[in-house]
Design a protein around this motif. Structure first.
Motif: not given
Length: 555
Positions: A23-42
């Protein structure tokens, strides 16, 4: 590539992430445009290597973590840097005309075709690796400096000081440190070193190689690099890098096209830091024929007959580093067949041999030489190898095994062959058990061989000739020193041997508890050659020097 949804599902299934993290990673993808995998890593919910490993499983492809992998530097030339960077592909190892490469996208057909074209390999096999791993290889191997001095000059010593705010792992993963440790290992292999010593002192770190049995200093390293270099070695062999107050043991596997290298690593705390010793075990170096060990024709025939006996104990004696393990492994290789069940108990297992069951001593698990031997006897063995007979308990079980129809090969620490028999007496073994079970004893040493490129005739010191007891006129040779032998005059080693065959005469002396000197006198009368005599034969054959034989046979 596999779908992102499939990778996320596998990460969930393995318990590497939670629904809340998604859920938190999905919010990060919306904010940054990263993929889910990259958001989880970030968000530091997961490491890139876990994502890549799971993706490899989804694709049905092998995965490799290159963080603790050493690449044969000769392979780097196969794939030009421009191709490696453009297609994110690096060479890993080669077997004949087949090259295995690490890729971030193993399904990239264009990249595979390009690699096949530039390398001219018949087959290119991809494995999945992370982007971080690819970048590490590009930084650490491509454009690699050719000398230690060049690497040291490129290191920012203040930046790499382990006392800085960064972790030991971050420090040890700096490209110059990776280059430096890789060069230490690759140069040791090129120079035929058997051991690498990394030795901290008060104001510096000394690196030495053991070549042909003699330690040689290679380079001294600034003290500031100590923790970084040692931590890199510990990462390679999966040791606990934060632990520096107790000894640790580890292992590094290293494949090249022609060699399968096993590096056994030992750390030991000292007043100036952790001392590291790496033993380079090249599989091909132990797979020798009996003649290649250095036996004379007569001794070769005697030893070949010994190891083909149906039962009895064969003892190999000598100090540490005298080649006993190589002799035992060579003997096992010579008698190994599908019809034989061969089992060993060793400390440690230095080389893995096909078709032979090998056991490592592990006192914490209750596996000692004696206990291991007892268990082996219930495994229906034909031939048993015992790494070392250290005590009466092990000797008792080995003798019992020999007397019940098994061939037992073992090592013992004595100076010569006859002393092995009296050593068993000293352990408390009954004389009749020794004389009934031991069929032969081989004492050995290793001597350095004269470099063939710079071999020349010379006159040794008169005292040396006198001490060796050489009476006849002999042409002496030595190596004057050249680039091939690094000015040492020697290249490679061979064995000198003393073979005691236990016959009725020797058995009577053992039963009568006679001394080692008395046993040796009788054995010499019966034709046994002493270590020094065998060494002198190799001097006459221009294989080694008079000084080298004297050094190896000094008591």
């Amino acid at each position: 590539m596999s779908s992102q949804r499939e990778v996320i599902d596998l990460l969930l299934k393995e318990g590497l992430i939670t629904q809340d993290m998604i859920t938190k990673a999905r919010e990060e993808t919306k904010r940054t445009g990263l993929t889910m995998e990259k958001a989880l890593e970030k968000l530091n919910f997961i490491e890139d290597k876990d994502v890549v490993r799971v993706r490899a499983a989804a694709l049905g492809l092998p995965y490799m973590d290159l963080n603790d992998y050493i690449i044969d530097t000769s392979l780097i030339k196969l794939i030009p840097e421009t191709v490696a960077k453009k297609f994110q592909v690096v060479p890993l190892f080669r077997i004949n005309r087949s090259l295995t490469v690490g890729m971030t996208d193993p399904q990239d057909i264009i990249a595979l075709d390009q690699v096949r074209r530039v390398t001219q390999m018949e087959m290119v096999e991809p494995v999945l690796v992370s982007e971080k791993s690819i970048q590490m290889v590009l930084d650490s191997y491509y454009g690699q400096a050719e000398s230690f001095d060049e690497i040291l000059k490129s290191i920012d010593k203040d930046k790499l000081d382990a006392r800085a705010s960064r972790s030991l792992v971050q420090v040890a993963e700096e490209a110059p440190i990776i280059k430096f440790v890789n060069l230490i290992i690759n140069q040791a292999l090129a120079e035929r070193a058997s051991d690498i010593h990394i030795e901290p002192e008060e104001n510096l770190v000394r690196v030495r190689y053991r070549i042909d049995g003699i330690l040689r200093e290679i380079i001294t390293v600034p003290k500031k690099l100590q923790n970084a270099v040692i931590s890199r070695v510990k990462i390679l062999c999966k040791m606990d890098i934060a632990e520096n107050r107790r000894p640790q043991d580890g292992r590094i596997r290293y494949k090249t096209e022609n060699k399968d290298l096993d590096i056994r690593v030992s750390t030991f705390p000292t007043v100036h830091g952790e001392n590291v010793v790496m033993r380079l075990l090249v599989r091909s170096s132990v797979l020798l024929g009996l003649k290649e060990l250095g036996f004379s024709e007569k001794d070769h025939e005697a030893f070949a007959k010994l190891i083909r006996k149906p039962y009895g104990i064969i003892l190999v004696t000598g100090p540490t580093g005298s080649g006993k393990t190589t002799t035992l492994y060579t003997a096992l290789t010579a008698v190994n067949s599908i019809e034989k069940n061969i089992v060993t108990v060793e400390d440690p297992v230095e080389y893995e041999l096909p078709l032979i069951r090998q056991t490592q001593v592990n006192p914490k698990a209750g596996i000692t030489f004696a206990n291991g031997l007892r268990s082996i006897l219930r495994q229906d063995p034909d031939i048993i190898m015992v790494g070392e007979i250290r005590d009466k308990e092990t000797a008792d079980v080995a003798i019992q095994a020999a007397l019940t129809g098994h061939l037992v090969l073992a090592t013992l620490h004595t100076n010569d062959a006859p002393s092995a028999l009296t050593r068993l007496l000293d352990m408390g073994i009954e004389p009749f058990l020794i004389s009934s079970s031991v069929v032969g004893v081989i004492a050995q040493r290793l001597v350095r061989m004269i470099c063939e490129k710079c071999k020349e005739k010379y006159t040794p010191n008169a005292e040396v000739v006198k001490e060796l007891g050489m009476k006849e006129t002999v042409d002496f040779y030595h190596g004057k020193g050249c680039s091939r032998c690094k000015s040492s005059g020697f290249s490679g080693r061979t064995g000198i041997f003393e073979i005691l065959l236990v016959n009725e005469d020797i058995r009577r002396l053992v039963d009568g508890k006679n001394s080692a000197d008395q046993i040796k006198k009788k054995a010499m009368e019966l034709g046994m050659k002493g270590l020094r005599q065998d060494g002198l034969l190799k001097v006459k054959e221009r294989m080694t020097t008079a000084e080298e034989v004297l050094r190896a046979t000094e008591l």
